[in-house]
Write a protein that holds these residues in place. Structure first.
Motif, PDB file in Angstrom:
ATOM      1  N   MET A   1       0.773  -1.219  -0.131  1.00 41.39           N
ATOM      2  CA  MET A   1       0.100   0.115  -0.285  1.00 41.39           C
ATOM      3  C   MET A   1       0.818   1.172  -0.239  1.00 41.39           C
ATOM      4  O   MET A   1       1.840   1.276   0.826  1.00 41.39           O
ATOM      5  N   THR A   2       0.626   2.132  -0.917  1.00 42.29           N
ATOM      6  CA  THR A   2       1.383   3.415  -0.916  1.00 42.29           C
ATOM      7  C   THR A   2       0.290   4.382  -0.737  1.00 42.29           C
ATOM      8  O   THR A   2      -0.619   4.825  -1.305  1.00 42.29           O
ATOM      9  N   PRO A   3       0.472   5.483   0.235  1.00 39.20           N
ATOM     10  CA  PRO A   3      -0.226   6.669   0.567  1.00 39.20           C
ATOM     11  C   PRO A   3      -0.230   7.408  -0.540  1.00 39.20           C
ATOM     12  O   PRO A   3       0.680   7.899  -1.218  1.00 39.20           O
ATOM     13  N   ALA A   4      -1.696   7.974  -0.843  1.00 40.51           N
ATOM     14  CA  ALA A   4      -1.797   9.139  -1.902  1.00 40.51           C
ATOM     15  C   ALA A   4      -1.479  10.378  -1.328  1.00 40.51           C
ATOM     16  O   ALA A   4      -2.507  10.720  -0.461  1.00 40.51           O
ATOM     17  N   ILE A   5      -0.569  11.334  -1.629  1.00 39.95           N
ATOM     18  CA  ILE A   5      -0.328  12.702  -1.128  1.00 39.95           C
ATOM     19  C   ILE A   5      -0.891  13.728  -2.271  1.00 39.95           C
ATOM     20  O   ILE A   5      -0.166  13.673  -3.287  1.00 39.95           O
ATOM     21  N   ARG A   6      -1.641  14.513  -1.728  1.00 35.83           N
ATOM     22  CA  ARG A   6      -2.135  15.468  -2.902  1.00 35.83           C
ATOM     23  C   ARG A   6      -1.673  16.816  -2.345  1.00 35.83           C
ATOM     24  O   ARG A   6      -1.888  17.124  -1.190  1.00 35.83           O
ATOM     25  N   ILE A   7      -1.149  17.767  -2.883  1.00 35.52           N
ATOM     26  CA  ILE A   7      -0.638  18.975  -2.551  1.00 35.52           C
ATOM     27  C   ILE A   7      -1.646  20.158  -3.043  1.00 35.52           C
ATOM     28  O   ILE A   7      -2.158  20.157  -4.219  1.00 35.52           O
ATOM     29  N   ARG A   8      -1.457  21.277  -2.353  1.00 40.53           N
ATOM     30  CA  ARG A   8      -2.112  22.611  -2.875  1.00 40.53           C
ATOM     31  C   ARG A   8      -1.114  23.436  -2.301  1.00 40.53           C
ATOM     32  O   ARG A   8      -0.853  23.680  -1.034  1.00 40.53           O
ATOM     33  N   ILE A   9      -0.855  24.681  -3.252  1.00 44.43           N
ATOM     34  CA  ILE A   9       0.279  25.443  -2.790  1.00 44.43           C
ATOM     35  C   ILE A   9      -0.623  26.747  -2.604  1.00 44.43           C
ATOM     36  O   ILE A   9      -1.266  27.309  -3.677  1.00 44.43           O
ATOM     37  N   ASP A  10      -0.895  27.599  -1.402  1.00 48.44           N
ATOM     38  CA  ASP A  10      -1.248  28.811  -1.291  1.00 48.44           C
ATOM     39  C   ASP A  10      -0.213  29.606  -1.309  1.00 48.44           C
ATOM     40  O   ASP A  10       0.464  29.977  -0.036  1.00 48.44           O
ATOM     41  N   PHE A  11      -0.137  30.676  -2.490  1.00 45.10           N
ATOM     42  CA  PHE A  11       0.959  31.696  -2.367  1.00 45.10           C
ATOM     43  C   PHE A  11       0.636  32.798  -1.563  1.00 45.10           C
ATOM     44  O   PHE A  11       1.295  33.402  -1.013  1.00 45.10           O
ATOM     45  N   SER A  12      -0.688  33.181  -1.523  1.00 40.06           N
ATOM     46  CA  SER A  12      -1.169  34.185  -0.650  1.00 40.06           C
ATOM     47  C   SER A  12      -2.723  34.069  -0.535  1.00 40.06           C
ATOM     48  O   SER A  12      -3.282  33.098  -1.358  1.00 40.06           O
ATOM     49  N   ASP A  13      -3.437  34.783  -0.134  1.00 36.97           N
ATOM     50  CA  ASP A  13      -4.812  34.758  -0.089  1.00 36.97           C
ATOM     51  C   ASP A  13      -5.282  34.807  -1.715  1.00 36.97           C
ATOM     52  O   ASP A  13      -5.107  35.774  -2.541  1.00 36.97           O
ATOM     53  N   ASN A  14      -6.374  33.884  -1.826  1.00 38.93           N
ATOM     54  CA  ASN A  14      -6.933  33.672  -3.236  1.00 38.93           C
ATOM     55  C   ASN A  14      -5.826  33.407  -4.329  1.00 38.93           C
ATOM     56  O   ASN A  14      -6.255  33.711  -5.372  1.00 38.93           O
ATOM     57  N   VAL A  15      -4.550  33.160  -4.376  1.00 34.99           N
ATOM     58  CA  VAL A  15      -3.672  32.866  -5.121  1.00 34.99           C
ATOM     59  C   VAL A  15      -3.126  31.430  -4.730  1.00 34.99           C
ATOM     60  O   VAL A  15      -2.323  31.332  -4.063  1.00 34.99           O
ATOM     61  N   ASN A  16      -3.794  30.340  -5.308  1.00 35.56           N
ATOM     62  CA  ASN A  16      -3.427  29.125  -5.146  1.00 35.56           C
ATOM     63  C   ASN A  16      -3.185  28.342  -6.202  1.00 35.56           C
ATOM     64  O   ASN A  16      -3.739  28.511  -7.392  1.00 35.56           O
ATOM     65  N   LEU A  17      -2.536  27.204  -6.172  1.00 36.35           N
ATOM     66  CA  LEU A  17      -2.450  26.225  -7.362  1.00 36.35           C
ATOM     67  C   LEU A  17      -2.572  24.737  -6.769  1.00 36.35           C
ATOM     68  O   LEU A  17      -1.899  24.399  -5.764  1.00 36.35           O
ATOM     69  N   GLY A  18      -3.225  23.891  -7.364  1.00 35.34           N
ATOM     70  CA  GLY A  18      -3.469  22.499  -6.985  1.00 35.34           C
ATOM     71  C   GLY A  18      -3.594  21.795  -8.016  1.00 35.34           C
ATOM     72  O   GLY A  18      -3.593  22.125  -9.162  1.00 35.34           O
ATOM     73  N   PRO A  19      -4.275  20.321  -7.780  1.00 35.76           N
ATOM     74  CA  PRO A  19      -4.151  19.334  -8.842  1.00 35.76           C
ATOM     75  C   PRO A  19      -5.535  19.670  -9.806  1.00 35.76           C
ATOM     76  O   PRO A  19      -5.181  19.379 -11.027  1.00 35.76           O
ATOM     77  N   SER A 113      -6.936  -1.767   5.212  1.00 32.97           N
ATOM     78  CA  SER A 113      -7.507  -1.623   3.998  1.00 32.97           C
ATOM     79  C   SER A 113      -8.813  -1.930   3.720  1.00 32.97           C
ATOM     80  O   SER A 113      -9.309  -3.296   3.991  1.00 32.97           O
ATOM     81  N   LYS A 114      -9.637  -1.075   2.962  1.00 33.81           N
ATOM     82  CA  LYS A 114     -11.107  -1.407   2.928  1.00 33.81           C
ATOM     83  C   LYS A 114     -11.182  -1.626   1.506  1.00 33.81           C
ATOM     84  O   LYS A 114     -10.643  -0.896   0.605  1.00 33.81           O
ATOM     85  N   PRO A 115     -12.030  -2.535   1.056  1.00 36.43           N
ATOM     86  CA  PRO A 115     -12.370  -2.937  -0.560  1.00 36.43           C
ATOM     87  C   PRO A 115     -12.815  -1.714  -1.266  1.00 36.43           C
ATOM     88  O   PRO A 115     -13.929  -0.690  -0.563  1.00 36.43           O
ATOM     89  N   GLY A 116     -12.549  -1.290  -2.369  1.00 41.86           N
ATOM     90  CA  GLY A 116     -12.884  -0.225  -3.180  1.00 41.86           C
ATOM     91  C   GLY A 116     -14.177  -0.416  -3.644  1.00 41.86           C
ATOM     92  O   GLY A 116     -14.504  -1.612  -3.913  1.00 41.86           O
ATOM     93  N   ARG A 117     -14.791   0.744  -4.281  1.00 41.04           N
ATOM     94  CA  ARG A 117     -16.003   0.381  -5.123  1.00 41.04           C
ATOM     95  C   ARG A 117     -15.701   0.025  -6.553  1.00 41.04           C
ATOM     96  O   ARG A 117     -14.518   0.650  -7.062  1.00 41.04           O
ATOM     97  N   PRO A 118     -16.451  -0.841  -7.089  1.00 41.89           N
ATOM     98  CA  PRO A 118     -15.820  -1.191  -8.467  1.00 41.89           C
ATOM     99  C   PRO A 118     -16.269  -0.123  -9.527  1.00 41.89           C
ATOM    100  O   PRO A 118     -17.077   0.684  -9.388  1.00 41.89           O
ATOM    101  N   ASP A 119     -14.918  -0.149 -10.269  1.00 43.53           N
ATOM    102  CA  ASP A 119     -14.888   1.000 -11.206  1.00 43.53           C
ATOM    103  C   ASP A 119     -15.247   2.573 -11.051  1.00 43.53           C
ATOM    104  O   ASP A 119     -15.565   3.323 -11.429  1.00 43.53           O
ATOM    105  N   GLY A 120     -14.855   2.741  -9.300  1.00 42.26           N
ATOM    106  CA  GLY A 120     -14.937   4.019  -9.054  1.00 42.26           C
ATOM    107  C   GLY A 120     -16.335   4.514  -8.559  1.00 42.26           C
ATOM    108  O   GLY A 120     -16.580   5.677  -8.804  1.00 42.26           O
ATOM    109  N   VAL A 121     -17.205   3.750  -8.701  1.00 39.10           N
ATOM    110  CA  VAL A 121     -18.563   4.327  -8.266  1.00 39.10           C
ATOM    111  C   VAL A 121     -18.817   5.223  -7.414  1.00 39.10           C
ATOM    112  O   VAL A 121     -18.187   4.896  -6.390  1.00 39.10           O
TER     113      VAL A 121
END
Length: 132
Positions: A1-19, A113-121
Motif C-alpha cells: 500500500m502506498t499513501p496518496a499525497i495531494r498538494i495545494r500551494i497557497d501563495f497568498s490569499d486567493n492565489v493558489n495552485l492545486g491538482p 485496507s477497505k475494498p474499493g467500489r467497483p470502477d470508482g462508482v
C-alpha cells in the motif's frame, strides 16, 4: 500500500495552485480549447473559466492565451509560464510523494485496507482523472 499525497500551494490569499488547476492546464495544452478541456475533465465551462481567470489574476505572467472564434474557431494555449507551473507542480508532487512514502513507511503496515467500489462508482469524474 502506498499513501496518496495531494498538494495545494497557497501563495497568498486567493492565489493558489492545486491538482484541479494543473489538470485543467494540461487538458488545455492537449485539446487547445478551454471548453474541450473542461469537457474532458467532466467540469463545466463556467468552472473552467473561473479557474483560469483566478490564475490570470493571481500571477503577473500570463498562464493561457485565448483566441476568439471565427472562421477557424477559437482556442486557447498554455503559455511558457503556464508550462512552467505544470512542470514545477508535478516535480514538487513527485518529490513530496517520495518523501511521504519514506516518512509513512512505519505507519502504512497498520492501515486497514477497505475494498474499493467497483470502477470508482460514486467518485466524481474529475477526481478519477486527477488520480490517474
Amino acid at each position: 500500500m502506498t499513501p496518496a499525497i495531494r498538494i495545494r500551494i497557497d501563495f497568498s490569499d486567493n492565489v493558489n495552485l492545486g491538482p484541479g488547476k494543473i489538470a485543467l492546464l494540461e487538458a488545455i495544452k492537449s485539446t487547445g480549447s478551454i471548453s474541450d478541456a473542461a469537457r474532458s475533465l467532466g467540469m463545466s465551462y463556467r468552472r473552467a473559466w473561473m479557474l483560469i481567470n483566478s490564475l490570470k489574476q493571481g500571477f503577473s505572467e500570463t498562464v493561457t492565451v485565448s483566441s476568439t472564434g471565427g472562421k477557424g474557431g477559437g482556442g486557447a494555449r498554455v503559455t511558457p509560464f503556464g508550462m512552467s507551473l505544470i512542470k514545477q507542480f508535478r516535480l514538487l508532487g513527485r518529490e513530496i510523494a517520495r518523501l511521504g512514502v519514506q516518512r509513512m513507511a512505519d505507519i502504512t503496515p497498520h492501515v486497514i485496507s477497505k475494498p474499493g467500489r467497483p470502477d470508482g462508482v460514486g467518485k466524481r469524474q474529475l477526481a478519477r482523472k486527477l488520480l490517474q
